[in-house]
Enzyme design. Structure first.
Site: not given
Lengths: 282, 282
Positions: B32, B34, B37, B147-148, B150, B153
């Protein structure tokens, strides 16, 4: 052979080997190398352009009260044995190099690690898989060599490699024995002359089990009883810790033997806990 | 761009790339895709000869009752987005390919995974680190892009890579936002038009915190109170799940702000839980 103490030097040596398109073999050990280790190193030297022997008494696979502190160490001798067997790199890091401050990551191969040795030593295999994940990544090994003496350990490592898709082939090598039949072990040096003699009951009890199965016995209970009787009657200082008969793939307990079994034994000779095993194809 | 569904095909594609001395970038996603990503894929395509985008809704990072089944999926669109952004391989395995029968190995990055999101979702990061260990090994990535958004994570993954000595550099990329300030998220598609408007309170509350710290406020409690008041007064359908002010490195709770902090927020807008964060250098 070069001796390397740090992660950064090992990373560089591995990178150089990769740039030369050499394949890399890893022989992970806790040092105090014996003929069993040497057989792994020799095989790796045949198979690979670079053979890394790690020599690291890994604290995370010892529980409090186990023999981490007293585990035998003889680095001068290890260097000679490793070099003679064909090692190109001896990696001997300090604990702080492998587990720096704030270290806090663990690899768990569940299931196969929770039976047999895992029952009495619930954190042991977590330590084994964790340090091996690190060593596989550091060495970028194409092949890693393990002795069948720690049969369950090899199965646990095979599961980790399969499940986490490590790019390292696991090579399982046969047990190397003394002329007496006693499996080579770093812990054999704890044994007195009398105990060394008594320690041969492990292999003899496995041979007995083998013969019983060959002659048609399929009841695991009867075989274990015969092994127990043999060991206790033969060796005064022997105290059986475990005798198991398990499926050779799943390590699940077997009552009636209908497929290939692994028979691992763990016996105290005096204060020293020794292990041995046999695979009986059916 | 080629689409690959199996581990064996991916292994072959990676081997071919390594033989050509290409560096490999990995962008792990749950699909999915966006603009967030796409920004990671574009960076990887700049940095590397081969860019692998994985598209895998990873069941082990969802707990029972979470939205694994209903997590949005649109593979046709994902292929277009990935290819347009510069992916060379799209890896979209079935669950059975990543977790075959008898799968039973897990990677735990303790500590940093047990705070913040880890409190309410105690098995979440175990699933994240496990699937990423697999993807790092499968892709043999030189670099992996996260990506920052998360933030926790990324910190958990950085710890795993550091502790287990993975040969993959972790590249932390900035949050991509809508013109409204709302952080891009696959879950934004759950939101109604009204909710999309209300969801902008997350970023606005972070800007408020930023301004308070810039103007000299050092009491974390006061800042959290101001954010709470702002959110509840601004958005009728907003329900705050968490507002935290933590050390940007250790993710440990901060009461008095004396060094760079991470401020992560988690807010339900209607039924959808959204997250956002800001780093305020001190």
């Amino acid at each position: 052979m070069i001796t390397i103490m740090t992660v950064s030097e090992l990373t560089k040596a591995v990178k150089d080997a990769k740039n030369k398109n050499l394949t890399i073999g890893l022989v992970p050990t806790m040092g105090y190398l014996h003929e069993g280790h040497a057989s792994l190193i020799r095989q790796s030297a045949v198979d690979n352009g670079l053979t890394v022997v790690s020599c690291f008494v890994n604290p995370t696979q010892f529980a409090p009260g186990e023999d981490f502190e007293s585990y035998p160490r003889d680095f001068t001798r290890d260097r000679k044995v490793a070099e003679k067997a064909g090692a190109t790199v001896l990696f001997a890091p300090d604990v702080s190099e492998m587990y720096p401050e704030n270290y806090n990551t663990f690899v768990l191969a569940c299931g196969v690690s929770e039976v047999l040795e895992g029952l009495a030593r619930p954190t042991h295999f977590r330590g084994v898989t964790t340090v091996l994940a690190k060593l596989f990544n550091l060495s970028r090994a194409d092949r890693a060599y393990f002795g069948q003496k720690d049969a369950q350990q090899v199965s646990v490592v095979e599961q980790m490699v399969r499940d986490l898709n490590f790019n390292t082939a696991i090579i399982r090598m046969p047990i190397v024995r003394e002329d007496s039949g006693l499996a080579k072990s770093s812990r054999n040096q704890y044994l007195s002359d009398t105990e060394l003699q008594e320690a041969t009951v492990l292999k003899k009890s496995l041979d007995l089990a083998h013969d019983l199965i060959r002659s048609g016995e399929i009841a695991a209970g009867k075989i274990k009883a015969a092994m127990t009787e043999f060991i206790t009657q033969t060796a005064e200082n022997a105290r059986i810790d475990r005798i198991d008969i398990v499926d050779n793939t799943t390590l699940a307990d077997v009552e009636t033997i209908t497929s290939t079994v692994l028979i691992p034994v763990a016996v105290y000779i005096g204060k020293t806990r020794l292990i041995d095993n046999i695979v009986v194809p059916v």
